[in-house]
Design an enzyme around this catalytic site. Structure first.
Site, short mmCIF file in Angstrom:
data_model
loop_
_atom_site.label_atom_id
_atom_site.label_comp_id
_atom_site.label_asym_id
_atom_site.label_seq_id
_atom_site.Cartn_x
_atom_site.Cartn_y
_atom_site.Cartn_z
N HIS A 178 0.86 5.11 1.29
CA HIS A 178 0.18 6.14 2.10
C HIS A 178 0.25 7.46 1.36
O HIS A 178 1.30 7.83 0.82
CB HIS A 178 0.92 6.35 3.43
N HIS A 212 0.84 -1.20 0.00
CA HIS A 212 0.00 0.00 0.00
C HIS A 212 0.87 1.24 0.00
O HIS A 212 1.96 1.25 0.58
CB HIS A 212 -0.95 0.01 1.20
P1 AMP Z 1 1.59 0.33 7.47
O1 AMP Z 1 1.80 0.49 8.96
O2 AMP Z 1 2.50 1.17 6.62
O3 AMP Z 1 1.55 -1.12 7.07
O4 AMP Z 1 0.14 0.93 7.21
C1 AMP Z 1 -1.03 0.23 7.39
C2 AMP Z 1 -2.11 1.25 7.50
O5 AMP Z 1 -3.34 0.59 7.32
C3 AMP Z 1 -2.18 1.93 8.88
O6 AMP Z 1 -2.00 3.34 8.72
C4 AMP Z 1 -3.56 1.58 9.40
O7 AMP Z 1 -4.18 2.66 10.06
C5 AMP Z 1 -4.29 1.24 8.13
N1 AMP Z 1 -5.40 0.31 8.30
C6 AMP Z 1 -5.39 -0.87 8.96
N2 AMP Z 1 -6.61 -1.45 8.87
C7 AMP Z 1 -7.38 -0.63 8.13
C8 AMP Z 1 -8.75 -0.67 7.69
N3 AMP Z 1 -9.56 -1.69 7.99
N4 AMP Z 1 -9.20 0.37 6.95
C9 AMP Z 1 -8.41 1.41 6.64
N5 AMP Z 1 -7.13 1.51 7.03
C10 AMP Z 1 -6.62 0.51 7.77
#
Ligand code: AMP
Ligand code: ZN
Length: 139
Positions: free
Chosen positions: A104, A102
């Protein structure tokens, strides 16, 4: 299309868990982060599951990068910010908490003091939904 039944983002792609969707096409999806560091913090993913950038195919990454640029423009138009970071983590040591590639999209303020890696704090859902509606107007 590759999918992992235990992956939370694959479940979002399949519509099995809810999300504040911004945009989707055959290959990619953009949706709001539920622990936003700032208003407008959202995520862009390839729909096909790849755990990290070391394992993703070039087409999936290119499709996600294309959508990230499009969504960054919309976020920039929709929220008041001094700049935007695109950020992408691979592996626990890099702060990756969800094992589906993903990007950001993070609106920034000059003096926001934001440090990578931040501690996630849940956002207020009604507020995230209203920011999402504002961004969608520019997509
Ligand atoms: P990372 O820590 O770079 O892997 O980012 C994962 C991101 O996914 C974090 O910022 C979380 O807040 C976000 N996240 C986790 N679960 C969900 C969800 N169900 N819907 C939207 N964002 C999510
Ligand atoms: Zn996945």
């Amino acid at each position: 299309m590759a999918s992992d039944p235990n992956c939370i983002f694959c479940k979002i792609v399949a519509g099995e868990i809810p999300s504040f969707k911004l945009y989707e096409d055959d290959e990619t999806l953009a949706f709001m982060d539920i622990n936003p560091v700032h208003d407008g913090h959202c995520l862009v993913i390839p729909k096909a599951h790849s755990p990290n950038v070391m394992e993703i195919g070039p087409e999936d990454f290119a499709a996600a990068a294309r959508l990230a640029a499009k969504v960054a423009k919309a976020v920039n138009a929709a929220v008041s910010c001094d700049g935007i970071n695109l950020m992408q983590a691979n592996g626990e040591g890099a702060g990756q908490s969800v094992g589906h590639v993903h990007l950001h999209i993070i609106p920034r303020q000059k003096a926001d003091g934001l440090l990578f890696n931040w501690e996630p704090k849940p956002g207020e859902r009604g507020h995230i939904a209203s920011v999402a509606a504002r961004i969608r107007e520019f997509l």
